[in-house]
Design a protein around this motif. Sequence first.
Motif, PDB file in Angstrom:
ATOM      1  N   SER A 218      51.281  36.479  36.979  1.00  0.00           N
ATOM      2  CA  SER A 218      51.670  34.775  37.343  1.00  0.00           C
ATOM      3  C   SER A 218      50.243  35.096  36.850  1.00  0.00           C
ATOM      4  CB  SER A 218      51.888  34.746  38.518  1.00  0.00           C
ATOM      5  OG  SER A 218      52.386  32.764  38.310  1.00  0.00           O
ATOM      6  N   HIS A 219      49.755  33.604  36.342  1.00  0.00           N
ATOM      7  CA  HIS A 219      48.776  33.278  35.777  1.00  0.00           C
ATOM      8  C   HIS A 219      47.498  33.760  36.134  1.00  0.00           C
ATOM      9  CE1 HIS A 219      50.447  28.968  35.188  1.00  0.00           C
ATOM     10  NE2 HIS A 219      51.132  29.455  36.079  1.00  0.00           N
ATOM     11  N   TRP A 220      46.751  34.214  36.830  1.00  0.00           N
ATOM     12  CA  TRP A 220      45.871  34.938  37.833  1.00  0.00           C
ATOM     13  C   TRP A 220      46.216  36.294  36.484  1.00  0.00           C
ATOM     14  CZ3 TRP A 220      45.825  39.946  38.108  1.00  0.00           C
ATOM     15  CH2 TRP A 220      47.228  40.339  38.952  1.00  0.00           C
ATOM     16  N   ALA A 221      47.045  36.618  36.001  1.00  0.00           N
ATOM     17  CA  ALA A 221      46.757  37.893  35.201  1.00  0.00           C
ATOM     18  C   ALA A 221      47.146  37.641  33.794  1.00  0.00           C
ATOM     19  CB  ALA A 221      48.324  38.776  35.630  1.00  0.00           C
ATOM     20  N   MET A 222      47.745  36.829  33.331  1.00  0.00           N
ATOM     21  CA  MET A 222      47.211  36.048  31.843  1.00  0.00           C
ATOM     22  C   MET A 222      45.446  35.482  32.114  1.00  0.00           C
ATOM     23  SD  MET A 222      51.168  33.992  32.481  1.00  0.00           S
ATOM     24  CE  MET A 222      52.368  34.652  32.832  1.00  0.00           C
ATOM     25  N   SER A 223      45.534  34.838  32.604  1.00  0.00           N
ATOM     26  CA  SER A 223      44.614  33.881  32.468  1.00  0.00           C
ATOM     27  C   SER A 223      43.227  34.953  32.936  1.00  0.00           C
ATOM     28  CB  SER A 223      44.068  33.039  33.778  1.00  0.00           C
ATOM     29  OG  SER A 223      44.917  31.754  33.484  1.00  0.00           O
TER      30      SER A 223
END
Length: 377
Positions: A218-223
Amino acid sequence: MSRPGAGAPMGAIGSAPIDAGRGNWFQPRSALFWVYCAAVLAGPLVFLAQAAGMVRFGGAQAMAALPITAATLVFFGWVLFALDPFRARRRLVAPIVLGFLWGASVWPGVALWANDHVTHAVTNLAGDSFASSWQAAIAAPIDEEFIKAIGIAVVAVLFRSRLRRPMDGFLIGGFVGLGAQISEDVLYSVQTALAAPQNPVADVLIVALLRLVTALTSHWAMSALAGVGIVVLLLRTDRSWGWRWGFFALFYGMAVLMHFVFDAPRPGGPGWLLMFLPVIIDLTIFALAYRWVLGVERKWLRANISQPIARTLGSEAQLASLLTRRSRRRARAGLRAATGMGRRQARRYEHELIDRVELLAEPQPQPIWNYQQTPRR
């Protein structure tokens, strides 16, 4: 890492701990710092201006999901630390905290506003039928990743003097994304409570659990990937601006692609495939990018332990055992067998040794693109 007496005693290793707060987080002379503070303070107000009614009527029932949301925060915070084997985080306490605050406070309100406008634009341009299937996959990767990237860039510029390696951007970006992820989980809990008036608590718990299970990419991996691109863009001064922007575009593009895959309409097939296929695709993209980041980390460690001064910390074999998780496990087992240490003591010794290696680079930090091993004598 054979035994504490090889090179430096354990007491000596721990006698000068890393200054985790090196460089003050409070920067009153920086206009950018005050812009950051204003954004963090205004973010919740922007969110409440749009969602006060939702919070008022669904907030109480949504509280049931807080333990699961807290578990999500703890678990993925641990994952990010586990993906930092050489403890770059010790230099980045303030950037990590400020990045998380950006994701948790600035991102929700601005993303909510931006999503409304982008989805309306998609509907007006392509019609209701197309928008109902694709608006999330188009809007979220565009505006949500952009808002997080602004936060990563702001924090990276504020703490540019601490940045050394791509892993620094990985951690700052990861925690900006984790802040966004937690705030989005809270918002989903509130929306679920409003949409399920018959049994809101049960539905809120189910949605929170699903969010936890599917949050692997989710967001943590994308960012985290966007953060790598931003830090290399800032620091790789041996390359042309064209090369640096190209590198940034590659890693930022992977973050956008992961988000697009995550939100795109699912193909036909079994229910489990519909849920986990985007996670599998995104995990593959993430793993390939992280492999490069980890390779740079190992290159940095090899360069530091090849210096003659590193022999003051431990033997060549002892320092070389730090390079991979497998060799570190073997070294810890040998250390425990030779000294009678417990698991926790052996791991603490390993961490202190890594921190000492980090200190070797501090007086004259090597740029992330020029890790040349010193010839051995």
